[in-house]
Write an enzyme that holds these catalytic residues in place. Sequence first.
Site, PDB file in Angstrom:
ATOM      1  N   ASP A 183       0.814  -1.378  -0.064  1.00 28.18           N
ATOM      2  CA  ASP A 183       0.035   0.451   0.241  1.00 28.18           C
ATOM      3  C   ASP A 183       0.996   0.785  -0.440  1.00 28.18           C
ATOM      4  OD1 ASP A 183      -2.978   0.431   1.027  1.00 28.18           O
ATOM      5  OD2 ASP A 183      -2.127   1.860   1.357  1.00 28.18           O
ATOM      6  N   THR A 226     -12.316   2.184  -5.122  1.00 30.14           N
ATOM      7  CA  THR A 226     -12.813   2.839  -6.138  1.00 30.14           C
ATOM      8  C   THR A 226     -14.007   3.882  -6.278  1.00 30.14           C
ATOM      9  OG1 THR A 226     -14.780   1.260  -6.472  1.00 30.14           O
ATOM     10  CG2 THR A 226     -12.409   0.990  -8.072  1.00 30.14           C
ATOM     11  N   THR A 272     -14.436  -3.171  -6.923  1.00 24.79           N
ATOM     12  CA  THR A 272     -15.544  -2.972  -7.918  1.00 24.79           C
ATOM     13  C   THR A 272     -15.305  -1.057  -8.968  1.00 24.79           C
ATOM     14  OG1 THR A 272     -16.903  -3.248  -6.122  1.00 24.79           O
ATOM     15  CG2 THR A 272     -18.454  -2.803  -7.843  1.00 24.79           C
ATOM     16  N   PHE A 291     -17.128  -9.572  -2.197  1.00 26.75           N
ATOM     17  CA  PHE A 291     -18.818  -9.982  -1.983  1.00 26.75           C
ATOM     18  C   PHE A 291     -18.378 -10.230  -0.848  1.00 26.75           C
ATOM     19  CE2 PHE A 291     -19.454 -12.454  -6.486  1.00 26.75           C
ATOM     20  CZ  PHE A 291     -19.237 -11.742  -6.514  1.00 26.75           C
ATOM     21  N   ARG A 351     -18.642  -8.327   3.025  1.00 27.03           N
ATOM     22  CA  ARG A 351     -19.792  -7.503   3.759  1.00 27.03           C
ATOM     23  C   ARG A 351     -18.463  -6.893   5.107  1.00 27.03           C
ATOM     24  NH1 ARG A 351     -23.518 -11.719   6.146  1.00 27.03           N
ATOM     25  NH2 ARG A 351     -22.022 -12.737   6.292  1.00 27.03           N
ATOM     26  N   ASN A 410     -24.326  -5.487  -5.855  1.00 23.39           N
ATOM     27  CA  ASN A 410     -25.538  -4.390  -5.134  1.00 23.39           C
ATOM     28  C   ASN A 410     -26.306  -3.752  -5.486  1.00 23.39           C
ATOM     29  OD1 ASN A 410     -22.923  -4.967  -3.871  1.00 23.39           O
ATOM     30  ND2 ASN A 410     -21.810  -3.754  -4.389  1.00 23.39           N
ATOM     31  N   LEU A 436     -34.748  -6.951   4.302  1.00 23.84           N
ATOM     32  CA  LEU A 436     -35.981  -6.372   3.882  1.00 23.84           C
ATOM     33  C   LEU A 436     -36.099  -5.268   5.989  1.00 23.84           C
ATOM     34  CD1 LEU A 436     -38.834  -9.112   2.142  1.00 23.84           C
ATOM     35  CD2 LEU A 436     -37.572  -6.036   1.045  1.00 23.84           C
ATOM     36  N   ALA A 481     -36.470  -2.638   7.392  1.00 19.91           N
ATOM     37  CA  ALA A 481     -36.875  -1.032   7.399  1.00 19.91           C
ATOM     38  C   ALA A 481     -35.648   0.315   7.943  1.00 19.91           C
ATOM     39  CB  ALA A 481     -38.179  -0.348   7.322  1.00 19.91           C
ATOM     40  N   CYS A 488     -19.794   1.004  -0.676  1.00 18.74           N
ATOM     41  CA  CYS A 488     -19.744   0.028  -1.638  1.00 18.74           C
ATOM     42  C   CYS A 488     -21.496   0.645  -2.020  1.00 18.74           C
ATOM     43  CB  CYS A 488     -20.165  -1.204  -1.034  1.00 18.74           C
ATOM     44  SG  CYS A 488     -18.593  -1.520  -1.233  1.00 18.74           S
TER      45      CYS A 488
HETATM   46  C1  UDX Z   1     -22.239  -4.510   0.236  1.00 17.61           C
HETATM   47  C2  UDX Z   1     -22.555  -6.204  -0.022  1.00 17.61           C
HETATM   48  O1  UDX Z   1     -23.804  -6.477   0.663  1.00 17.61           O
HETATM   49  C3  UDX Z   1     -21.553  -6.409  -0.089  1.00 17.61           C
HETATM   50  O2  UDX Z   1     -21.855  -8.434  -0.611  1.00 17.61           O
HETATM   51  C4  UDX Z   1     -21.129  -5.807  -0.823  1.00 17.61           C
HETATM   52  O3  UDX Z   1     -19.459  -6.582  -1.212  1.00 17.61           O
HETATM   53  C5  UDX Z   1     -20.169  -4.266  -0.921  1.00 17.61           C
HETATM   54  O4  UDX Z   1     -21.435  -4.193  -0.788  1.00 17.61           O
HETATM   55  P1  UDX Z   1     -21.281  -3.328   3.178  1.00 17.61           P
HETATM   56  O5  UDX Z   1     -21.484  -2.606   2.965  1.00 17.61           O
HETATM   57  O6  UDX Z   1     -20.421  -4.479   4.004  1.00 17.61           O
HETATM   58  O7  UDX Z   1     -21.542  -4.611   1.579  1.00 17.61           O
HETATM   59  O8  UDX Z   1     -23.057  -3.678   4.021  1.00 17.61           O
HETATM   60  P2  UDX Z   1     -23.843  -4.254   3.888  1.00 17.61           P
HETATM   61  O9  UDX Z   1     -24.602  -5.585   4.621  1.00 17.61           O
HETATM   62  O10 UDX Z   1     -24.719  -4.774   2.803  1.00 17.61           O
HETATM   63  O11 UDX Z   1     -25.140  -3.130   4.309  1.00 17.61           O
HETATM   64  C6  UDX Z   1     -25.195  -2.027   3.297  1.00 17.61           C
HETATM   65  C7  UDX Z   1     -25.991  -0.943   4.272  1.00 17.61           C
HETATM   66  O12 UDX Z   1     -27.608  -1.150   4.132  1.00 17.61           O
HETATM   67  C8  UDX Z   1     -26.502  -0.517   5.490  1.00 17.61           C
HETATM   68  O13 UDX Z   1     -26.073   0.522   5.664  1.00 17.61           O
HETATM   69  C9  UDX Z   1     -27.064  -0.993   6.094  1.00 17.61           C
HETATM   70  O14 UDX Z   1     -27.213  -0.594   7.943  1.00 17.61           O
HETATM   71  C10 UDX Z   1     -28.290  -1.364   4.865  1.00 17.61           C
HETATM   72  N1  UDX Z   1     -29.111  -2.260   5.413  1.00 17.61           N
HETATM   73  C11 UDX Z   1     -29.143  -3.105   5.130  1.00 17.61           C
HETATM   74  C12 UDX Z   1     -30.642  -1.363   5.586  1.00 17.61           C
HETATM   75  O15 UDX Z   1     -30.669  -0.602   5.826  1.00 17.61           O
HETATM   76  N2  UDX Z   1     -31.384  -3.005   5.493  1.00 17.61           N
HETATM   77  C13 UDX Z   1     -31.332  -4.202   5.761  1.00 17.61           C
HETATM   78  O16 UDX Z   1     -32.197  -5.015   5.572  1.00 17.61           O
HETATM   79  C14 UDX Z   1     -29.762  -3.970   5.675  1.00 17.61           C
END
Ligand code: UDX
Length: 437
Positions: free
Chosen positions: A30, A85, A121, A149, A151, A212, A254, A256, A264
């Site tokens: 890095d 990115t 990505t 992928f 999280r 995504n 799901l 809310a 991401c």
């Molecule tokens: C996401 C994708 O899940 C992952 O596969 C990809 O590689 C990168 O982007 P991440 O950003 O770590 O991962 O978080 P994620 O768990 O997807 O949550 C994203 C956002 O959605 C969070 O702010 C979370 O609070 C929100 N969320 C998630 C909701 O508001 N409701 C939900 O039901 C699920």
Amino acid sequence: MRISVIGCGYLGAVHAACMAKLGHDVVGIDVDARKIEELAAGRAPFYEPALEELLKEVQEKGRLSFSTDLAAAEGSKLHFVCVGTPQKKGENAADLTFVDAAVKGLLPYLAPGDVVVGKSTVPVGTAGRLAELVQAQQPGAHLAWNPEFLREGHAVSDTLSPDRFVYGVSDGSEDHPAVSILDEVYSTSIASGTPRLVTDHPTAELVKTAANSFLATKISFINAMAELCEAAGADVTQLADAIGIDDRIGRKFLNAGIGFGGGCLPKDIRAFMARAGELGADQALTFLREVDAINMRRRSRVVELTRELCGGSLLGARITVLGAAFKPDSDDVRDSPALSIAAQLQLQGAVVTVTDPKALPNAARRFPELQYETDTSAAVLKADALLLLTEWQEYRDLNPYELVESVSSPRVLDGRNVLDAAKWRAAGWIYRGLGRP
Ligand code: UDX
């Protein structure tokens, strides 16, 4: 196998440590000397469960080293590109500066048979362009796109046991030389039956942005239903439970609430729209504008609900925001809806105190004008309203009966619909959820 990992952020640091755990000999590279110093000392430069233990374990075994010099990539057979990115300033498109610099910087060190593997990505078409650069410099080397992928908050387990692998190679064929090399790197997971798909470059790039976009759409769908539930006096959490039982729909994603954030989903859907425009296919993705708009509307809705909760005015109201990270088990505040709401409330005259188990240093760098308090009990003291905006387990477990003694007015806004409304009301609180009566 000798492996280099270029970029040691949320993605690369975890990937490097996990590849070493799988038995490979890894160097993480890095440009940020401070980050490399931390990692080399076995410390994670950000919070991610299980990462620090893993870094220490693999470094003690001598399987992971770090460098700020791209020359350290020489001799590796695989070079994973894991740089960021981000969204371009003032535009929706993705900024590819770091990806381009990483691949161009690697070129002098490539040997015949090497594979450059993109994990970042990127807009569709990037891999094809970079593959030409690799071919021109070292005709015996290859470029594959292998989207990640993971999280945040589950990054180590998602990397060690992913639910699928996608290998994008130039001809989209199983016989491409990069396929067997990637199979060897991931042999532990492949042997345990993890599905693996071989595609051409553009399909692999699109798999990531499509996934995504789907997740973002699912969240905005339920948040749109929350708006309707609010208008009709219905309960979106029961609605989600009921529709989620249908396994064609599924209950996951799901929930809310205040909407999605992070490094991401928001920037990926915007970059996807921008790229579709360049390709003349913008109509296909106009729905994502609505997905984005629904998501951003949640933030203003929470500000309005807080105003209502405080009796019609935010001026001088003491608001405590529980949670600054964009999601629990992370210290990442990039595009965090919680912090964005905290900042808007402050701008509208409220006196806002933000607390979070891990994300306060990052939050303070981003919004130095907000007040931060590490101790939850001190943060809630004499508050006129509590806002639960990031659902850390310790906030879900708060005892409303004890807490009611500390605050000035027992009002709570549950931005993630995770509290037991009946219990909080029984303890004397005015409870408001999102999309709930
Ligand atoms: C996401 C994708 O899940 C992952 O596969 C990809 O590689 C990168 O982007 P991440 O950003 O770590 O991962 O978080 P994620 O768990 O997807 O949550 C994203 C956002 O959605 C969070 O702010 C979370 O609070 C929100 N969320 C998630 C909701 O508001 N409701 C939900 O039901 C699920």
